[in-house]
Scaffold this active site. Structure first.
Site, PDB file in Angstrom:
ATOM      1  N   ARG A  99     -20.679 -22.417  -6.311  1.00  0.00           N
ATOM      2  CA  ARG A  99     -21.037 -21.013  -6.497  1.00  0.00           C
ATOM      3  C   ARG A  99     -21.769 -20.909  -7.829  1.00  0.00           C
ATOM      4  O   ARG A  99     -21.205 -20.517  -8.839  1.00  0.00           O
ATOM      5  CB  ARG A  99     -19.774 -20.138  -6.474  1.00  0.00           C
ATOM      6  CG  ARG A  99     -19.110 -20.116  -5.113  1.00  0.00           C
ATOM      7  CD  ARG A  99     -18.026 -19.086  -5.023  1.00  0.00           C
ATOM      8  NE  ARG A  99     -16.806 -19.517  -5.680  1.00  0.00           N
ATOM      9  CZ  ARG A  99     -15.673 -18.817  -5.674  1.00  0.00           C
ATOM     10  NH1 ARG A  99     -15.636 -17.657  -5.055  1.00  0.00           N
ATOM     11  NH2 ARG A  99     -14.593 -19.266  -6.271  1.00  0.00           N
ATOM     12  N   LEU A 147     -28.054 -17.853 -10.754  1.00  0.00           N
ATOM     13  CA  LEU A 147     -28.653 -16.597 -10.320  1.00  0.00           C
ATOM     14  C   LEU A 147     -28.317 -15.466 -11.292  1.00  0.00           C
ATOM     15  O   LEU A 147     -29.138 -14.573 -11.525  1.00  0.00           O
ATOM     16  CB  LEU A 147     -28.199 -16.252  -8.905  1.00  0.00           C
ATOM     17  CG  LEU A 147     -28.561 -17.277  -7.819  1.00  0.00           C
ATOM     18  CD1 LEU A 147     -28.089 -16.799  -6.451  1.00  0.00           C
ATOM     19  CD2 LEU A 147     -30.066 -17.535  -7.797  1.00  0.00           C
ATOM     20  N   CYS A 201     -11.314 -20.713  -7.453  1.00  0.00           N
ATOM     21  CA  CYS A 201     -11.006 -21.542  -6.288  1.00  0.00           C
ATOM     22  C   CYS A 201     -12.063 -22.627  -6.078  1.00  0.00           C
ATOM     23  O   CYS A 201     -13.260 -22.380  -6.235  1.00  0.00           O
ATOM     24  CB  CYS A 201     -10.932 -20.680  -5.023  1.00  0.00           C
ATOM     25  SG  CYS A 201      -9.431 -19.697  -4.883  1.00  0.00           S
ATOM     26  N   ARG A 215      -2.911 -14.575  -6.861  1.00  0.00           N
ATOM     27  CA  ARG A 215      -4.193 -14.132  -7.401  1.00  0.00           C
ATOM     28  C   ARG A 215      -4.776 -12.986  -6.579  1.00  0.00           C
ATOM     29  O   ARG A 215      -5.608 -12.226  -7.082  1.00  0.00           O
ATOM     30  CB  ARG A 215      -5.194 -15.285  -7.435  1.00  0.00           C
ATOM     31  CG  ARG A 215      -4.854 -16.386  -8.432  1.00  0.00           C
ATOM     32  CD  ARG A 215      -5.937 -17.467  -8.474  1.00  0.00           C
ATOM     33  NE  ARG A 215      -7.253 -16.864  -8.582  1.00  0.00           N
ATOM     34  CZ  ARG A 215      -8.242 -17.052  -7.708  1.00  0.00           C
ATOM     35  NH1 ARG A 215      -8.073 -17.854  -6.680  1.00  0.00           N
ATOM     36  NH2 ARG A 215      -9.406 -16.456  -7.875  1.00  0.00           N
ATOM     37  N   ASP A 228     -14.330 -14.324   3.263  1.00  0.00           N
ATOM     38  CA  ASP A 228     -12.952 -14.240   2.788  1.00  0.00           C
ATOM     39  C   ASP A 228     -11.953 -13.968   3.910  1.00  0.00           C
ATOM     40  O   ASP A 228     -10.746 -13.939   3.667  1.00  0.00           O
ATOM     41  CB  ASP A 228     -12.823 -13.145   1.722  1.00  0.00           C
ATOM     42  CG  ASP A 228     -13.236 -13.636   0.346  1.00  0.00           C
ATOM     43  OD1 ASP A 228     -13.494 -14.844   0.191  1.00  0.00           O
ATOM     44  OD2 ASP A 228     -13.297 -12.815  -0.589  1.00  0.00           O
ATOM     45  N   LYS A 234      -9.033  -6.238  -5.234  1.00  0.00           N
ATOM     46  CA  LYS A 234      -9.163  -7.127  -6.395  1.00  0.00           C
ATOM     47  C   LYS A 234     -10.631  -7.364  -6.726  1.00  0.00           C
ATOM     48  O   LYS A 234     -11.041  -7.303  -7.891  1.00  0.00           O
ATOM     49  CB  LYS A 234      -8.484  -8.461  -6.104  1.00  0.00           C
ATOM     50  CG  LYS A 234      -8.663  -9.490  -7.217  1.00  0.00           C
ATOM     51  CD  LYS A 234      -8.259 -10.876  -6.762  1.00  0.00           C
ATOM     52  CE  LYS A 234      -9.315 -11.494  -5.875  1.00  0.00           C
ATOM     53  NZ  LYS A 234      -9.744 -12.834  -6.263  1.00  0.00           N
ATOM     54  N   ASN A 235     -11.444  -7.638  -5.706  1.00  0.00           N
ATOM     55  CA  ASN A 235     -12.839  -7.989  -5.942  1.00  0.00           C
ATOM     56  C   ASN A 235     -13.682  -6.801  -6.379  1.00  0.00           C
ATOM     57  O   ASN A 235     -14.822  -6.970  -6.811  1.00  0.00           O
ATOM     58  CB  ASN A 235     -13.444  -8.633  -4.690  1.00  0.00           C
ATOM     59  CG  ASN A 235     -12.896 -10.021  -4.443  1.00  0.00           C
ATOM     60  OD1 ASN A 235     -12.356 -10.662  -5.348  1.00  0.00           O
ATOM     61  ND2 ASN A 235     -13.001 -10.498  -3.209  1.00  0.00           N
TER      62      ASN A 235
END
Length: 428
Positions: free
Chosen positions: A130, A134, A125, A407, A315, A22-23
Site C-alpha cells: 500500500r 501517491l 496490517c 484494532r 474489507d 474506525k476508517n
C-alpha cells in the site's frame, strides 16, 4: 496473548448496535491538526487504532478530552474534544506510526499548517503493498518538497502549500484524505481527480466543510478545494461503520439467524447487501438500520470481485469468503485491491473449508459443515472471518493473535454473546 474461544453451531438472534466507523474516525482525528480551535467528534468507536491515533496527536501537541458516554453502553454519546492550539512537534515517530498505517494521515495537515512535517513510513496490517508514493505526489503537486531519509518522510513547504492539480493514477483512499486535508489550507484552488468516493471520504469532506473549508464535488471522483487561510472548530458525528455493519450481517447469515442492526444505514453497504440477497439472505431496511435473516439450507454461492467504492469492499472479502464456505455450490472471489489478502485461506482450511487460490482469485466450494479448530489471525479482517467461521462450525474454535480484532471491532464478544453466541475471551 489473548485468545478467543467459540463453541459454534448456535443460531444467532437479537439486536446489535453499530458504532462509528474506525476508517472515518482516524482521518477526522487527524483533521484536528488543521485548526487551533476545538474539533469535537461524537459517535467515536473505542478501539486500539483510535487510541494509537490519540497518542500520536498528543505528542504533536493536541489536547484531548473525552467528555461523554451514551446510556446503555452505546457509542453515540462518546465525544472526543481535540484542540491543537499549538503544534509542539512536527515529527511522527516510528514507535507510534509503526502500529497503524493511518498514522500517515497527519502528514498533509502538518505540512499544510506548519510548512514542515517528518513522518515515519507507516505500519499496519501486512496485507500487501500500500504505497505512500501517491500521498507524496499529491503534496508535491501542491508545492511541497519531499525527501525520504532514514525511514522517514520529510515534507517541506516553507512558503505554504499552493493550489494544484492532482490526478491519482489509481484510486487511493488515504491519498485522497491527505490531499483533501492539505488542500483545505493551501493557497488557491486544488483539483483532485480520480479521487476515492468511499463514505469515509465523504464524511471527512463534510467535516472539513463544517470547519470552514470550501469543497465542491463531494461524493464524486473529482474534488475541487478552494483553500482557506485558516479553519475553525466544529462539532461532528462519525458515520456508522459499514464494515462492522457488514460483518454482523454475515454473522446472522452464516448461523441461519436473525439480527437487527441499529445505528447504521443500508446505503453504506449496498454492494454487499446486493450479493448477500443473490446468495439467498433476506435483508430488510428499517428506520434505524436493517434486519438480516439467514437460512443455511437455501444459501447459495455467488461470485464477487472487490472494487473501490461503490463496488464490493475489500474489507468484506474475508468475511464473505467465510459465508461462501458453507453455501450450496461454488463461488469465485477475486481480490483486485490488495495482492496479499488471502492469508486467511490456510487458517479457514483448518476448519474444513474447500478453498483453492489461483493468483488473485479464490474458488470456494461450499461444504455441509465446518469443524472447530485452533487458528491464528493474520490481519484485522482475516481475524473476524475466523470468528464468523467459528460461529458456524461444530465444536470449539480457538483464535490466537486477536489483538488484530481489537484494532477494528469494539466489544465484539459482548455483542455476539448478547445474540446467543457462546464466545469468550481467554486472557493470555
Amino acid at each position: 496473548m489473548d485468545k478467543i474461544k467459540i463453541s459454534g453451531g448456535r443460531r444467532l438472534q437479537g439486536k446489535i448496535a453499530i458504532g462509528g466507523a474506525k476508517n472515518a474516525a482516524l482521518p477526522l482525528m487527524a483533521a484536528s491538526l488543521l485548526t487551533d480551535d476545538t474539533l469535537s467528534l461524537s459517535n467515536l468507536p473505542h478501539l486500539d487504532d483510535i487510541t494509537s491515533m490519540a497518542k500520536l496527536l498528543t505528542q504533536h501537541g493536541v489536547s484531548l478530552h473525552l467528555n461523554g458516554h451514551a446510556p446503555n453502553g452505546g457509542h453515540t454519546g462518546r465525544v472526543l474534544d481535540m484542540r491543537a492550539k499549538e503544534i509542539v512537534s512536527t515529527t511522527a515517530p516510528y514507535d507510534l506510526v509503526r502500529k497503524m498505517r493511518a498514522s500517515v494521515l497527519v502528514l498533509g495537515p502538518l505540512v499544510a499548517r506548519c510548512g514542515v512535517a517528518r513522518v515515519s513510513l507507516p505500519g499496519g496490517c501486512a496485507i500487501g503493498n500500500r504505497p505512500v508514493d501517491l500521498h507524496l505526489k499529491a503534496l508535491e503537486a501542491m508545492g511541497a518538497e519531499i525527501i525520504l531519509t532514514e525511514g522517514y518522510i520529510e515534507a517541506r513547504a516553507p512558503e505554504g502549500l499552493k493550489g494544484g492539480h492532482i490526478l491519482f493514477p489509481q484510486v487511493t483512499v488515504g491519498g485522497t484524505e491527505n490531499a483533501l486535508m492539505a488542500a483545505s489550507l493551501a493557497d488557491g484552488v486544488t483539483v483532485i481527480a480520480n479521487a476515492a468516493r468511499e463514505p469515509e471520504i465523504i464524511d471527512l469532506a463534510h467535516c472539513l466543510v463544517a470547519m470552514g473549508a470550501e469543497i465542491d464535488g463531494i461524493g464524486t471522483d473529482t474534488l475541487k478545494v478552494t483553500g482557506k487561510p485558516r479553519l475553525h472548530g466544529a462539532e461532528y458525528s462519525v458515520v456508522p461503520d459499514r464494515i462492522e455493519t457488514g460483518t454482523y450481517a454475515i454473522a446472522a447469515a452464516i448461523t441461519g439467524g436473525e439480527i437487527e442492526l441499529t445505528g447504521t444505514r443500508i446505503d453504506l453497504v449496498e454492494a454487499l447487501i446486493d450479493v448477500m440477497r443473490m446468495a439467498g439472505v433476506v435483508v430488510e431496511a428499517t428506520d434505524t438500520g436493517m434486519i438480516v435473516r439467514g437460512n443455511r439450507a437455501t444459501l447459495k454461492g455467488v461470485d464477487v470481485m472487490t472494487e473501490p467504492f461503490p463496488g464490493f469492499p475489500t474489507d468484506m472479502q474475508a468475511q464473505f469468503m467465510a459465508l461462501m464456505a458453507v453455501a450450496n455450490g461454488a463461488s469465485m472471489i477475486t481480490e483486485t485491491i490488495f495482492e496479499n489478502r488471502f492469508m486467511h485461506v490456510p487458517e479457514l482450511s483448518r476448519m474444513g473449508t474447500d478453498i483453492n487460490v489461483h493468483g488473485r482469485s479464490a474458488i470456494v466450494r461450499g461444504v455441509s459443515k465446518l469443524s472447530g479448530a485452533e487458528v491464528m489471525a493474520t490481519d484485522l479482517r482475516a481475524s473476524v472471518s475466523m470468528v464468523l467461521a467459528g460461529l458456524a462450525a461444530e465444536g470449539e474454535t480457538v483464535i490466537s493473535r486477536v489483538y488484530h480484532l481489537d484494532r477494528g471491532y469494539e466489544r465484539l464478544e459482548e455483542k455476539l454473546a448478547a445474540c446467543g453466541a457462546q464466545i469468550e475471551r481467554v486472557k493470555g
